[in-house]
Design an enzyme around this catalytic site. Structure first.
Site, PDB file in Angstrom:
ATOM      1  N   GLU A  86      -9.321 -10.057  -5.773  1.00  0.00           N
ATOM      2  CA  GLU A  86      -8.266  -9.433  -6.340  1.00  0.00           C
ATOM      3  C   GLU A  86      -7.211 -10.413  -6.842  1.00  0.00           C
ATOM      4  OE1 GLU A  86      -8.011  -5.238  -3.762  1.00  0.00           O
ATOM      5  OE2 GLU A  86      -6.906  -6.931  -3.211  1.00  0.00           O
TER       6      GLU A  86
ATOM      7  N   ASP B 259       0.991  -1.189  -0.166  1.00  0.00           N
ATOM      8  CA  ASP B 259       0.002   0.005   0.017  1.00  0.00           C
ATOM      9  C   ASP B 259       0.998   1.190  -0.015  1.00  0.00           C
ATOM     10  OD1 ASP B 259      -2.393  -1.585  -0.020  1.00  0.00           O
ATOM     11  OD2 ASP B 259      -2.894  -1.121   2.305  1.00  0.00           O
TER      12      ASP B 259
ATOM     13  N   ASP C 253     -11.816  -5.386   5.184  1.00  0.00           N
ATOM     14  CA  ASP C 253     -10.900  -6.713   5.531  1.00  0.00           C
ATOM     15  C   ASP C 253     -10.584  -7.006   6.768  1.00  0.00           C
ATOM     16  OD1 ASP C 253     -10.689  -6.666   2.668  1.00  0.00           O
ATOM     17  OD2 ASP C 253      -8.829  -5.289   2.601  1.00  0.00           O
TER      18      ASP C 253
END
Length: 312
Positions: A140, A13, A251
């Site tokens: 994903e 990230d 999540d």
């Protein structure tokens, strides 16, 4: 034996905070770039492990610095990374994240090594899937790999938690819906997948169950969650917290939910716990760095706090 095996993505990230998001063709200044571990699969594994779940992760990362960052973060959380495949020929997946002053985010994902997680990789992990109480899946990674993991879990008698995010443009495959117990969706995903622009969370959940999902959880941010299973619909209240950054909070919810289901909680009980974990996660910056241990959860969001407002 694992409580939770997460089959999914692992991303680095790259986060910047801004006073306001740029419009088309506009440049704005942000804070210094922060690099941290993320990806929906890795996030869910870290959340499950940090609250005490016996957790493993099946994912692909590149043989680069970001790949090592992700592996280190999982080990720190307590996840078994033995199933993780290090792909020396690929770059680790990355997510570019912009966070505004209210804690809301916009995310662009570059899949990288995640796109190379194949059904063959899943087949090679069939014994690990069979040794897990719950397999947690997201979207994903390639859809054929998600379908392979769901089919392998069903054959092994392993419960499947499916978080269809990012939401697909088309309807979910019937075979995926048929094993989802539960299907975990946020409000946007619930509207899109139920094909109902209007309605209530209970109506969205009902439509998704009619499509074939065994059970459904609709996460509602600060308002908690709506659970629909064979016993009917249950509203789970939220928790009032000050949101700093919502990145990865969904999540955190899903990882916590999967852990408690693996330990034998009913779906409403597991969702009640997961709402608290999601609320704790929004009180700190980042995704995985914000996930609480069980002791931190009790200190930050005690069970008695679950009555009004919050975040997940």
């Amino acid at each position: 034996m694992y409580d939770v095996l997460v089959v999914g993505s692992a991303n680095a990230d790259l986060t910047v905070r801004v006073e306001r998001r740029p419009g088309a063709g506009e440049t704005v200044l942000g804070t210094d770039l922060v690099e941290s571990a993320g990806g929906k699969g890795a996030n869910q594994a870290a959340a499950a492990a940090r609250i005490g779940g016996r957790t493993a992760l099946l994912a692909r990362v590149g043989g680069d610095a970001y790949g090592e960052l992700l592996l280190h973060a999982q080990r720190e959380a307590g996840t078994d990374v033995t199933p993780v495949i290090v792909d020396e020929t690929a770059r680790t997946g990355t997510a570019m994240i912009i966070v505004d002053p209210d804690g809301d985010n916009s995310i662009v994902v570059s899949p990288g090594a995640n796109a190379a997680l194949t059904p063959q990789d899943v087949a090679a992990a069939k014994q690990t899937i069979a040794a897990s109480a719950v397999v947690s899946l997201q979207l994903e990674i390639p859809m054929e790999s998600v379908r392979a993991a769901a089919a392998t879990a069903e054959h092994a008698g392993t419960r499947v938690v499916l978080n269809p995010s990012p939401a697909p443009e088309a309807a979910l495959a019937p075979e995926l819906l048929a094993v989802a117990d539960p299907l975990v969706v946020n409000e946007h995903e619930a509207r899109q997948l139920s094909d109902r622009a209007d309605g209530t969370p209970a109506e969205w959940a009902g439509a998704l169950r009619d499509q074939g999902a065994r059970s459904v959880v609709v996460t509602l941010g600060g308002d908690g969650a709506l659970v629909l299973d064979a016993s009917g619909a249950t509203e789970v209240p939220g928790v009032r917290v000050k949101a700093v950054d919502t990145t990865g909070a969904g999540d955190a919810f899903t990882g916590a939910l999967a852990t408690r289901l693996a330990r034998g909680d009913s779906l409403p009980e597991a969702a009640r716990f997961a709402v608290r974990v999601g609320a704790a996660a929004v009180t700190k910056p980042g995704a995985q760095p914000s996930y609480p241990t069980r002791a931190e959860l009790e200190a930050m969001v005690p069970e008695t706090a679950q009555d009004t407002g919050g975040g997940n």
